[in-house]
Design an enzyme around this catalytic site. Sequence first.
Site, PDB file in Angstrom:
ATOM      1  N   ASP A 131       0.988  -1.110  -0.128  1.00 40.02           N
ATOM      2  CA  ASP A 131      -0.246   0.004   0.025  1.00 40.02           C
ATOM      3  C   ASP A 131       0.736   1.241  -0.199  1.00 40.02           C
ATOM      4  O   ASP A 131       0.445   2.406  -0.429  1.00 40.02           O
ATOM      5  CB  ASP A 131      -1.057  -0.035   1.191  1.00 40.02           C
TER       6      ASP A 131
ATOM      7  N   GLU B 206       7.309  -6.173  -2.191  1.00 41.05           N
ATOM      8  CA  GLU B 206       6.003  -6.607  -2.162  1.00 41.05           C
ATOM      9  C   GLU B 206       5.540  -7.840  -3.123  1.00 41.05           C
ATOM     10  O   GLU B 206       6.061  -7.714  -4.402  1.00 41.05           O
ATOM     11  CB  GLU B 206       4.950  -5.520  -2.556  1.00 41.05           C
TER      12      GLU B 206
ATOM     13  N   ASP C   8       9.062 -12.047  -4.013  1.00 38.85           N
ATOM     14  CA  ASP C   8       8.643 -12.637  -2.668  1.00 38.85           C
ATOM     15  C   ASP C   8       9.796 -12.045  -1.774  1.00 38.85           C
ATOM     16  O   ASP C   8      11.003 -12.373  -2.062  1.00 38.85           O
ATOM     17  CB  ASP C   8       8.883 -14.195  -2.935  1.00 38.85           C
ATOM     18  N   GLY C   9       9.573 -11.610  -0.596  1.00 37.88           N
ATOM     19  CA  GLY C   9      10.477 -11.190   0.348  1.00 37.88           C
ATOM     20  C   GLY C   9      11.214 -12.196   0.991  1.00 37.88           C
ATOM     21  O   GLY C   9      12.213 -11.947   1.486  1.00 37.88           O
TER      22      GLY C   9
ATOM     23  N   ASP D   3       5.914  -5.941   6.920  1.00 40.61           N
ATOM     24  CA  ASP D   3       4.663  -5.310   6.945  1.00 40.61           C
ATOM     25  C   ASP D   3       3.715  -6.308   6.305  1.00 40.61           C
ATOM     26  O   ASP D   3       3.284  -5.968   4.920  1.00 40.61           O
ATOM     27  CB  ASP D   3       4.673  -3.990   6.407  1.00 40.61           C
TER      28      ASP D   3
ATOM     29  N   THR E  63       0.779  -9.526   5.557  1.00 43.64           N
ATOM     30  CA  THR E  63      -0.647 -10.198   5.995  1.00 43.64           C
ATOM     31  C   THR E  63      -0.258 -11.363   6.942  1.00 43.64           C
ATOM     32  O   THR E  63       0.828 -11.405   7.334  1.00 43.64           O
ATOM     33  CB  THR E  63      -1.039 -10.767   4.699  1.00 43.64           C
TER      34      THR E  63
HETATM   35  N1  SAM Z   1      -1.248  -3.334   7.543  1.00 40.17           N
HETATM   36  C1  SAM Z   1      -1.411  -4.853   6.927  1.00 40.17           C
HETATM   37  C2  SAM Z   1      -2.181  -5.570   8.066  1.00 40.17           C
HETATM   38  O1  SAM Z   1      -1.464  -6.069   8.899  1.00 40.17           O
HETATM   39  O2  SAM Z   1      -3.156  -5.962   8.104  1.00 40.17           O
HETATM   40  C3  SAM Z   1      -0.402  -5.245   6.209  1.00 40.17           C
HETATM   41  C4  SAM Z   1      -0.824  -4.443   4.853  1.00 40.17           C
HETATM   42  S1  SAM Z   1       0.099  -4.813   3.270  1.00 40.17           S
HETATM   43  C5  SAM Z   1      -0.940  -4.782   2.145  1.00 40.17           C
HETATM   44  C6  SAM Z   1       0.411  -6.697   3.584  1.00 40.17           C
HETATM   45  C7  SAM Z   1       1.330  -7.008   2.062  1.00 40.17           C
HETATM   46  O3  SAM Z   1       2.150  -8.267   2.324  1.00 40.17           O
HETATM   47  C8  SAM Z   1       0.063  -7.686   1.265  1.00 40.17           C
HETATM   48  O4  SAM Z   1       0.043  -6.714   0.046  1.00 40.17           O
HETATM   49  C9  SAM Z   1       0.960  -8.935   0.625  1.00 40.17           C
HETATM   50  O5  SAM Z   1       0.701  -9.108  -0.822  1.00 40.17           O
HETATM   51  C10 SAM Z   1       2.140  -8.840   1.156  1.00 40.17           C
HETATM   52  N2  SAM Z   1       3.059 -10.006   1.217  1.00 40.17           N
HETATM   53  C11 SAM Z   1       2.364 -11.339   1.667  1.00 40.17           C
HETATM   54  N3  SAM Z   1       3.351 -12.150   1.716  1.00 40.17           N
HETATM   55  C12 SAM Z   1       4.656 -11.603   1.334  1.00 40.17           C
HETATM   56  C13 SAM Z   1       5.878 -12.134   0.809  1.00 40.17           C
HETATM   57  N4  SAM Z   1       6.236 -13.455   1.130  1.00 40.17           N
HETATM   58  N5  SAM Z   1       6.495 -11.309   0.357  1.00 40.17           N
HETATM   59  C14 SAM Z   1       6.325 -10.106   0.033  1.00 40.17           C
HETATM   60  N6  SAM Z   1       5.141  -9.471   0.461  1.00 40.17           N
HETATM   61  C15 SAM Z   1       4.386 -10.382   0.883  1.00 40.17           C
END
Ligand code: SAM
Length: 274
Positions: free
Chosen positions: A90, A109, A140-141, A158, A160
């Site tokens: 975001d 992201e 992928d992070g 940050d 999900t």
């Molecule tokens: N503020 C939020 C919450 O805790 O509800 C988190 C917001 S942010 C939109 C979360 C992001 O983490 C998502 O867009 C998702 O695609 C990303 N994400 C999940 N797994 C990931 C990974 N392995 N590598 C990079 N990004 C990842």
Amino acid sequence: MKLIENWFSERYSDNLQLSFRVRDQLLSVKTDFQRIDVFDTYDFGKLLSIDGTVQLTERDEFVYHEMITRMPYVYSKKVPESVLIIGGGDGGAAGELSNMGLSKVINVEIDGQVVEVCRKHFPELAASFDKKGVKLMVGDGIKYARETKEKFDMIIIDSTDPVGPAEGLFNDAFYNDVKRILSPGGVVVTQSGSPFYQPTAIGLAQKGMKPHFKNVRSYTAFIPTYPSGFWSFTMAADHDIQKPFRDLPSGKYFNMEIATSSFSLPEFVKTLIT
Ligand code: SAM
């Protein structure tokens, strides 16, 4: 007479949900990773949901984004210059850090469509990806942390919740890589869920960090649209993180009193992390 009202509900269990009355559903898209929805709510402005769980709303995103960026900044022994954000599509965390003057912000992201959706519906947050010093990478992070040769003064997870693509962001192998790429005197922080409704998440975060870092501490914040409104973050470092190393001006939620008091945990939370 119009009789139908529209609601978006996040289900916490078969018997419990939080519902927002919405003017409209602005978007619903299924990506390779997850389902993304945007609603225009009456009370919280626009709301982003991923797989049915609230990620942010216009009205209360400031709490989460201040607490996931300013806390590691004040507890870093080294004055932070570079930061890695994993997740955060975001742009909210990147924006905070850019405003704080960090010269290098790399944001990895996994889902490029989260970024596209936020550029359209939350432009004031996603605009951070165009700021000087901020670099967005779609990938992928977990893989990035495994492969990068760079080091970072702060690492912010940050993500999900620990299911689907974010599951591996809570485990031992990932924190092994985090340790390798964190500069001496640096801090790592992750969001670690609702201690009340997701009691295992905070323990998972602590369990992932403890074998790799001398000091691990969890702190909490009040985020009205997250499950129970009571949210946790977990921070780790090899230096003492009992006291902040520097001050930051107050935000809309964060201030220097909260920088220390947010580590005071209720007894039921302490039992989740021992
Ligand atoms: N503020 C939020 C919450 O805790 O509800 C988190 C917001 S942010 C939109 C979360 C992001 O983490 C998502 O867009 C998702 O695609 C990303 N994400 C999940 N797994 C990931 C990974 N392995 N590598 C990079 N990004 C990842």
